[in-house]
Structures are given as C-alpha cells and as structure tokens.
Design a protein around this motif. Structure first.
Motif, mmCIF file in Angstrom:
data_model
loop_
_atom_site.group_PDB
_atom_site.id
_atom_site.type_symbol
_atom_site.label_atom_id
_atom_site.label_comp_id
_atom_site.label_asym_id
_atom_site.label_seq_id
_atom_site.Cartn_x
_atom_site.Cartn_y
_atom_site.Cartn_z
ATOM 1 N N ALA A 116 3.090 72.256 -50.892
ATOM 2 C CA ALA A 116 4.012 72.100 -49.769
ATOM 3 C C ALA A 116 5.374 72.613 -50.192
ATOM 4 O O ALA A 116 5.629 72.834 -51.388
ATOM 5 C CB ALA A 116 4.114 70.625 -49.354
ATOM 6 N N SER A 120 9.594 69.455 -48.062
ATOM 7 C CA SER A 120 8.660 68.540 -47.406
ATOM 8 C C SER A 120 8.617 67.207 -48.150
ATOM 9 O O SER A 120 8.753 67.154 -49.376
ATOM 10 C CB SER A 120 7.261 69.152 -47.385
ATOM 11 N N PRO A 134 0.989 65.375 -41.896
ATOM 12 C CA PRO A 134 1.601 65.856 -40.653
ATOM 13 C C PRO A 134 2.090 67.300 -40.735
ATOM 14 O O PRO A 134 3.223 67.611 -40.357
ATOM 15 C CB PRO A 134 2.764 64.885 -40.454
ATOM 16 N N PHE A 135 1.255 68.224 -41.230
ATOM 17 C CA PHE A 135 1.651 69.626 -41.268
ATOM 18 C C PHE A 135 1.159 70.322 -39.997
ATOM 19 O O PHE A 135 0.177 69.898 -39.372
ATOM 20 C CB PHE A 135 1.084 70.314 -42.509
ATOM 21 N N ARG A 136 1.851 71.399 -39.627
ATOM 22 C CA ARG A 136 1.464 72.149 -38.432
ATOM 23 C C ARG A 136 0.348 73.137 -38.742
ATOM 24 O O ARG A 136 -0.560 73.333 -37.934
ATOM 25 C CB ARG A 136 2.677 72.896 -37.871
ATOM 26 N N ARG A 173 -6.241 73.990 -37.819
ATOM 27 C CA ARG A 173 -4.859 74.249 -38.229
ATOM 28 C C ARG A 173 -4.749 75.313 -39.322
ATOM 29 O O ARG A 173 -3.664 75.533 -39.863
ATOM 30 C CB ARG A 173 -4.213 72.941 -38.702
ATOM 31 N N ASP A 190 8.549 77.341 -44.748
ATOM 32 C CA ASP A 190 8.479 76.355 -43.660
ATOM 33 C C ASP A 190 7.958 75.011 -44.176
ATOM 34 O O ASP A 190 6.816 74.909 -44.620
ATOM 35 C CB ASP A 190 7.541 76.886 -42.568
ATOM 36 N N ASP A 192 6.908 72.624 -42.567
ATOM 37 C CA ASP A 192 5.826 72.124 -41.733
ATOM 38 C C ASP A 192 4.496 72.831 -42.012
ATOM 39 O O ASP A 192 3.516 72.612 -41.300
ATOM 40 C CB ASP A 192 6.177 72.294 -40.251
ATOM 41 N N VAL A 193 4.483 73.684 -43.028
ATOM 42 C CA VAL A 193 3.271 74.401 -43.415
ATOM 43 C C VAL A 193 2.850 73.957 -44.807
ATOM 44 O O VAL A 193 3.641 74.000 -45.756
ATOM 45 C CB VAL A 193 3.488 75.932 -43.401
#
Length: 269
Positions: A116, A120, A134-136, A173, A190, A192-193
């Motif tokens: 991550a 994060s 909770p990753f996108r 995902r 990112d 969120d990735v």
C-alpha cells in the motif's frame, strides 16, 4: 613490357578493391541487446554498466512484461539474450525455436507481497484481510498474461476465505496493468490503491510504498535466461549471461530483494 605493366595495374586495382571492401565491412559488434522483465530494471542496468566498464562491451536493454517480450522475440530479430520473469513465457519462446539450445538456465527467484502507499493506514494480518481492506483497486499485472498477475491470481485462488476463494472476493476490484512496474506505480500514486507485486518492486519504491503482507505460500517465482537464436552477438551474450549468473552479480541482485539461484553466492535482505 606492356604485359607486365598491365598485370601490375590489374593487381593494384584488385588490391584497392579489396581495401575498399574491408573498409566497408562493419566493425565487429561490440554490443549485447538484452530483452528483460521490467522488474529487473535497476539490477540489470547496474550490472550492464559494470560489465561495460570491465569489458568495453555496451549492454542495451529493452524492459517490458515478459509476455510482451516473448511475442517480440517470436516475431522479430535483433536481440541476443532473453531474461524472463516467467518460465512459462520462456517455454513459449523455446517451443517456437527462438532459443539457442543448451543456454537456458534459472537465474533468480522472487516472492509476492501485498503493498500500500505510505500514506495509507491499512493493516493486514492474514491473507483474507485483503478482501475487507477499504481499497478502491488492487493493482497487479494483467492476470491473463503478465507473470506477476498470473502468480498473484494463482495464489489468491488457493486461499479460502469464508467459503470462497480470495480471488473471487477481490476480482471485481482488480486493476490489471501491462507490467508489474505499472502496478507498483499506481500504488505509489494513490493511497486508495493496494497492490500485489514482487517483493523486489516494492523495494524499488520503498520511499512511497510499504508492505502489508508477505506471501509465504505462493507459487514458485523463477526468472530464466537464455540466448536468443540468430542473435547478432552470440559470444557477447554468452559472456554477459555468465557474468550476471556469477558470484560478482549476486550481491547486486540480493540487495534488491532477489534470491540468486545455484552458482551464485549471496543472501537476500
């Protein structure tokens, strides 16, 4: 007398022609062209520079996903050495008759890690936690073709979480990328990735990413190398392969997280 003069003129003309022909011939090629997996970029560039200083032979690299390189080697000419992150893609090239017999060898081993961004706050204590983070997106190499993604999918398919595979839980995902470097780049950019990449690639981006989980029971990851048939510099390729497979190269690979195979001596960090 005239005949002797004519003979002398003819000999002089032939000598001049031979001299022009010799000048027109290209110099012996002093370059080795290497097609190599993207995850080897830093290690091989360092070794290529060292080899050039030692021998005077320039090493030129084309780094990409092993699948793309295999297709390029099958369709074209001009490369001398192939270093693949996938034994399967090396098999493909070999079955197409594009390798020099007897030159293939296992070079390195690697491992998968879940990563991550350093921005994060995610934490992960076991494989199934990946399904609930909770990753996108989960970035990895394209599971249909890129070795890192193929290895990642195979590992996740073997992990059972609440009655279904980890792969089934996260497939929606998945963010497939053309090579593993693109995957770790998405993670670094990112928070969120998340990513499932090689340990070595995370080390290359250690200033912007961190390891959430080390895969202990994943499929074996082996890097294979071999000379390409019809290469322009077979002798140079053979010598460079011996160099990167030798003891002098092992510490360079180990410093970046690779595990040198038999014939090399080093301890990976």
């Amino acid at each position: 007398m005239k005949s002797r003069i004519l003979i002398a003129m003819t000999m002089a003309a032939l000598a001049a022609a031979c001299s022009r022909d010799d000048a027109a011939k290209p110099a012996a090629r002093n370059e080795v062209v290497v097609f190599a997996a993207a995850s080897l970029r830093e290690s091989l560039q360092e070794l290529g520079d060292a080899y050039a200083k030692r021998t005077g032979t320039r090493v030129t690299f084309n780094f990409a996903g092993s699948n793309d390189l295999a297709h390029q080697i099958s369709a074209a000419r001009g490369m001398d050495l192939f270093v693949s992150a996938s034994e399967a893609w090396m098999d493909t090239v070999q079955h197409r008759g594009r390798l020099v017999d007897g030159t293939r060898r296992d070079l390195l081993a690697n491992a998968l890690v879940v990563v991550a961004s350093t921005r994060s706050t995610a934490r992960m204590d076991d494989p199934c936690a990946l399904a609930t983070l909770p990753f996108r997106h989960l970035a990895t190499g394209d599971p249909q073709a890129v070795p890192a993604g193929i290895y990642a999918k195979k590992w996740m398919q073997g992990v059972q979480c609440c009655g279904r595979s980890l792969w089934d839980a996260v497939e929606g995902r998945i963010a497939p990328t053309p090579d593993v470097r693109s995957a770790i780049g998405l993670v670094a950019a990112d928070p969120d990735v998340a990513g499932l990449v090689y340990r070595t690639d995370q080390l290359a981006f250690a200033d912007r990413t961190r390891v959430l989980y080390e895969v202990k029971s994943g499929p074996p990851i082996r890097y294979a190398a071999a000379l390409v048939a019809d290469g322009a510099n077979a002798a140079g390729a053979r010598a460079f392969l011996a160099f990167v497979a030798g003891a002098d190269a092992a510490p360079v690979f180990a410093a970046r997280g690779f595990i040198p195979m038999a014939g090399q001596t080093a301890t990976a960090p």
